[in-house]
Design an enzyme around this catalytic site. Sequence first.
Site, PDB file in Angstrom:
ATOM      1  N   CYS A  12       0.862  -1.180   0.000  1.00 26.14           N
ATOM      2  CA  CYS A  12       0.000   0.000   0.000  1.00 26.14           C
ATOM      3  C   CYS A  12       0.902   1.236   0.000  1.00 26.14           C
ATOM      4  CB  CYS A  12      -0.902  -0.003   1.227  1.00 26.14           C
ATOM      5  SG  CYS A  12       0.007   0.107   2.792  1.00 26.14           S
ATOM      6  N   GLU A 133       0.596  -0.426  16.199  1.00 25.34           N
ATOM      7  CA  GLU A 133      -0.276   0.685  15.814  1.00 25.34           C
ATOM      8  C   GLU A 133      -1.264   0.999  16.929  1.00 25.34           C
ATOM      9  OE1 GLU A 133      -3.774   1.914  12.635  1.00 25.34           O
ATOM     10  OE2 GLU A 133      -2.346   0.346  12.038  1.00 25.34           O
ATOM     11  N   THR A 168      -6.159   0.905  11.677  1.00 21.27           N
ATOM     12  CA  THR A 168      -6.441   1.020  10.241  1.00 21.27           C
ATOM     13  C   THR A 168      -6.514  -0.314   9.518  1.00 21.27           C
ATOM     14  OG1 THR A 168      -4.088   1.262   9.707  1.00 21.27           O
ATOM     15  CG2 THR A 168      -5.347   3.291  10.130  1.00 21.27           C
TER      16      THR A 168
END
Length: 301
Positions: A12, A133, A168
């Site tokens: 990504c 994260e 995310t």
Amino acid sequence: MKIISVVPRGYCKGVYRAIKIAKETAIKYPNENISMLGMLVHNKYVVKACELYHINCIEDKQKNREELLDEIDNGVVIFTAHGVSEKVKQKARAKNLIIVDATCEDVAKTHNIILEHIKNGDVIYIGKKNHPEAQGSCDLSDNVHLVSNIEDIDALNDLHNVLITNQTTMSILEIQTLIDHILKKYPDAKVVDEICNATRIRQQAIINLKDVDCLIVVGDPNSNNSLKLKEIAKNHIKKIYMVECANELEEEMFENVETIAITSGASTPTYLTEQVIQTIKEYDNTKVLKKDPIDIDQILD
């Protein structure tokens, strides 16, 4: 055997950016010790490839990012794509380290949303326990409350002016179930869904697969977005395997398989996925499963 190469797949934008920053850092600081605070992205082959650039990975699953900093005394520290809290940044500054921040822009956006809201309320953060994260987001404030399941939600105390957001790389199916449960407890809560677009469209591509006998997910077991691809596929595909590279393929995976699909997580090098696809094609033609070496030089290309 019909072979479907699922798109989109592979790196990504956040991973591309992190790798680009790491390579540029190695060029900019040739005479400094360079350390990554954890895995740059969750793929061990990316970490190995970074070693070719003399970038050392400081990783210990028993320690958070702040604790890992104790192992870096000088030189450059690269904050990974997963992001870190302000107190980690402050500690790095106090140690006089050269800071390079490779935090994914989507993660940084989530941090900004959280920091703005905690001025006047609480944040319920849906994420995976011990994931970097989630740690980075929840360490922003004591008013950020991590939940990973319904039991965590039920255990929450009285909160006010609640904002619901998330890691995310969560599952688009799983997260909705948790959001619905939170809203039963806090009906006035505001929802800000922060599943990144790269994660969302990769998961949707798996949901859209029809008449597939087997799915191969190419990804690191530390990669949450790769694991979520595998989980989502369980709803409609009987045989699902996760491999890190082509050398983990086994002949039994192809038994009684007429249609096979191959996908990969957002942190999986395209080189590894293409090697898996090519190995399966060759096996389909020859019925011989080859074990080719991995060229680490091609991982970061």
